[in-house]
Design a protein around this motif. Structure first.
Motif, PDB file in Angstrom:
ATOM      1  N   GLU A 169       0.606  -1.243   0.128  1.00  0.00           N
ATOM      2  CA  GLU A 169       0.064  -0.149   0.035  1.00  0.00           C
ATOM      3  C   GLU A 169       0.791   1.334   0.075  1.00  0.00           C
ATOM      4  O   GLU A 169       1.890   1.461   0.641  1.00  0.00           O
ATOM      5  N   ASP A 170       0.294   2.360  -0.638  1.00  0.00           N
ATOM      6  CA  ASP A 170       1.048   3.561  -0.774  1.00  0.00           C
ATOM      7  C   ASP A 170       0.069   4.735   0.388  1.00  0.00           C
ATOM      8  O   ASP A 170       0.470   5.790   0.732  1.00  0.00           O
ATOM      9  N   ALA A 171      -1.067   4.234   0.851  1.00  0.00           N
ATOM     10  CA  ALA A 171      -1.919   5.037   1.575  1.00  0.00           C
ATOM     11  C   ALA A 171      -2.123   4.534   3.054  1.00  0.00           C
ATOM     12  O   ALA A 171      -2.175   3.328   3.349  1.00  0.00           O
ATOM     13  N   GLU A 172      -1.896   5.619   3.748  1.00  0.00           N
ATOM     14  CA  GLU A 172      -2.023   5.001   5.255  1.00  0.00           C
ATOM     15  C   GLU A 172      -3.461   4.608   5.671  1.00  0.00           C
ATOM     16  O   GLU A 172      -3.536   3.598   6.378  1.00  0.00           O
ATOM     17  N   ALA A 173      -4.439   4.961   4.664  1.00  0.00           N
ATOM     18  CA  ALA A 173      -5.810   4.283   5.070  1.00  0.00           C
ATOM     19  C   ALA A 173      -5.859   2.851   4.751  1.00  0.00           C
ATOM     20  O   ALA A 173      -6.406   2.032   5.134  1.00  0.00           O
ATOM     21  N   GLY A 174      -4.718   2.678   3.559  1.00  0.00           N
ATOM     22  CA  GLY A 174      -4.705   1.162   3.245  1.00  0.00           C
ATOM     23  C   GLY A 174      -3.999   0.199   4.428  1.00  0.00           C
ATOM     24  O   GLY A 174      -4.403  -0.954   4.439  1.00  0.00           O
ATOM     25  N   ILE A 175      -2.949   0.960   5.179  1.00  0.00           N
ATOM     26  CA  ILE A 175      -2.211   0.099   5.677  1.00  0.00           C
ATOM     27  C   ILE A 175      -3.291  -0.120   7.140  1.00  0.00           C
ATOM     28  O   ILE A 175      -3.049  -1.388   7.697  1.00  0.00           O
ATOM     29  N   ASP A 176      -4.080   0.864   7.373  1.00  0.00           N
ATOM     30  CA  ASP A 176      -4.916   0.570   8.398  1.00  0.00           C
ATOM     31  C   ASP A 176      -5.842  -0.406   8.233  1.00  0.00           C
ATOM     32  O   ASP A 176      -6.207  -1.163   8.905  1.00  0.00           O
ATOM     33  N   ALA A 177      -6.306  -0.110   6.732  1.00  0.00           N
ATOM     34  CA  ALA A 177      -7.185  -1.416   6.262  1.00  0.00           C
ATOM     35  C   ALA A 177      -6.668  -2.778   6.460  1.00  0.00           C
ATOM     36  O   ALA A 177      -7.296  -3.898   6.883  1.00  0.00           O
ATOM     37  N   ALA A 178      -5.540  -3.002   6.108  1.00  0.00           N
ATOM     38  CA  ALA A 178      -4.755  -4.308   6.097  1.00  0.00           C
ATOM     39  C   ALA A 178      -4.524  -4.828   7.646  1.00  0.00           C
ATOM     40  O   ALA A 178      -4.812  -5.741   7.944  1.00  0.00           O
ATOM     41  N   ARG A 179      -4.364  -3.739   8.560  1.00  0.00           N
ATOM     42  CA  ARG A 179      -4.215  -4.152   9.896  1.00  0.00           C
ATOM     43  C   ARG A 179      -5.283  -4.821  10.345  1.00  0.00           C
ATOM     44  O   ARG A 179      -5.580  -5.812  11.133  1.00  0.00           O
ATOM     45  N   ALA A 180      -6.602  -3.866  10.140  1.00  0.00           N
ATOM     46  CA  ALA A 180      -7.753  -4.398  10.708  1.00  0.00           C
ATOM     47  C   ALA A 180      -8.530  -5.718  10.126  1.00  0.00           C
ATOM     48  O   ALA A 180      -9.021  -6.178  10.809  1.00  0.00           O
ATOM     49  N   GLY A 181      -7.830  -6.059   8.927  1.00  0.00           N
ATOM     50  CA  GLY A 181      -8.184  -7.339   8.235  1.00  0.00           C
ATOM     51  C   GLY A 181      -7.456  -8.365   8.740  1.00  0.00           C
ATOM     52  O   GLY A 181      -7.483  -9.492   8.636  1.00  0.00           O
ATOM     53  N   GLY A 182      -6.212  -8.116   9.490  1.00  0.00           N
ATOM     54  CA  GLY A 182      -5.183  -9.206  10.053  1.00  0.00           C
ATOM     55  C   GLY A 182      -4.044  -9.479   9.053  1.00  0.00           C
ATOM     56  O   GLY A 182      -3.761 -10.618   8.856  1.00  0.00           O
ATOM     57  N   PHE A 183      -3.772  -8.779   8.066  1.00  0.00           N
ATOM     58  CA  PHE A 183      -2.871  -8.868   6.914  1.00  0.00           C
ATOM     59  C   PHE A 183      -1.552  -8.384   7.472  1.00  0.00           C
ATOM     60  O   PHE A 183      -1.464  -7.366   8.132  1.00  0.00           O
ATOM     61  N   ILE A 184      -0.536  -9.055   6.651  1.00  0.00           N
ATOM     62  CA  ILE A 184       1.020  -8.368   7.037  1.00  0.00           C
ATOM     63  C   ILE A 184       0.888  -7.118   5.904  1.00  0.00           C
ATOM     64  O   ILE A 184       0.298  -7.363   5.039  1.00  0.00           O
ATOM     65  N   SER A 185       1.475  -5.701   6.369  1.00  0.00           N
ATOM     66  CA  SER A 185       1.552  -5.082   5.403  1.00  0.00           C
ATOM     67  C   SER A 185       2.788  -4.386   5.028  1.00  0.00           C
ATOM     68  O   SER A 185       3.744  -4.305   5.877  1.00  0.00           O
ATOM     69  N   VAL A 186       3.082  -3.727   3.732  1.00  0.00           N
ATOM     70  CA  VAL A 186       4.414  -3.324   3.321  1.00  0.00           C
ATOM     71  C   VAL A 186       3.955  -1.829   3.085  1.00  0.00           C
ATOM     72  O   VAL A 186       2.955  -1.588   2.101  1.00  0.00           O
TER      73      VAL A 186
END
Ligand code: BG6
Ligand code: MG
Length: 216
Positions: A169-186
């Protein structure tokens, strides 16, 4: 848990359409006499078209009716789609083609997780119309990022658990979405230094060594 799938945001991760979004919103804002700059634009990354408009209208001198808002969002999308017509495979961001091919050779399933309703058109234009194993986008969700729906659907389409997938993700909103869904994020680009991301990278080519590290 072994990593089996990689879910990519589209605008600003795979293709330079983040810049085209900026140009189209800037024209709309200038026509309305509303102040808009790149810093405000960064807040639009990952969020839906209507939510983006609401953020821009925070600087407006007057209230806009819901009909006016719909018409402004349509106007921006018209300008944006004109710009999308100029896209070619050369607009894939640096390192994208080789990285995706390397990840695929390593056996990963690859998906798109984007809030954009223009995703099918963009993928077609950049020569990725049939490339991804799954596409989850603004056309199949009711909640935009930072809600995890778009990534949860992408994992579901790949028939994988969130814990088996990594989100880029390039968006902070996307990093938060990944976290909320239980994904590892980059995080990459503006999200590279986001402290909520599991990893941060400068160039997408670094993904290959991160996935090797996770699975070693
Ligand atoms: C996201 C962009 O990918 O898609 C946002 O980062 C944009 O800035 C959103 O608002 C919706 O895009 P579209 O193409 O449906 O207007
Ligand atoms: Mg993006």
């Amino acid at each position: 848990m072994k990593l089996k799938g990689i879910i990519f945001d589209l605008d600003g991760v795979i293709v330079s359409t983040d810049e085209l979004h900026y140009i189209a919103w800037k024209r709309m804002a200038d026509d309305e006499g509303i102040y808009f700059d790149r810093k405000i634009n960064d807040r639009l990354r990952g969020v839906s078209r209507m939510q983006s408009l609401e953020i821009i209208l925070e600087r407006a001198a007057r209230e806009y009716s819901s009909e006016e808002k719909t018409s402004l969002a349509e106007k921006k999308n018209g300008l944006y789609r004109e710009l999308l017509n100029t896209l070619t495979p050369r607009d894939r961001l640096n390192g994208v083609t080789e990285t995706l091919d390397n990840l695929r050779k390593r056996g990963f399933l690859l998906a798109i997780g984007s809030s954009s309703r223009n995703t099918p058109l963009i993928l077609e234009k950049i020569g990725y119309g049939d490339y991804f194993d799954a596409v989850s986008d603004g056309n199949n969700i009711t909640h935009s990022k930072p809600h995890p729906e778009v990534f949860l659907k992408a994992a579901q389409f790949l028939e994988l658990e969130p814990s088996e997938c990594l989100v880029v993700e390039d968006a902070e909103a996307g990093i938060d979405a990944a976290r909320a869904g239980g994904f590892i994020s980059v995080g990459i680009g503006p999200a590279a230094f986001c402290e909520r991301a599991t990893y941060g990278i400068k160039n997408i080519t670094e993904l290959v060594s991160i996935t090797d590290f996770i699975n070693c």
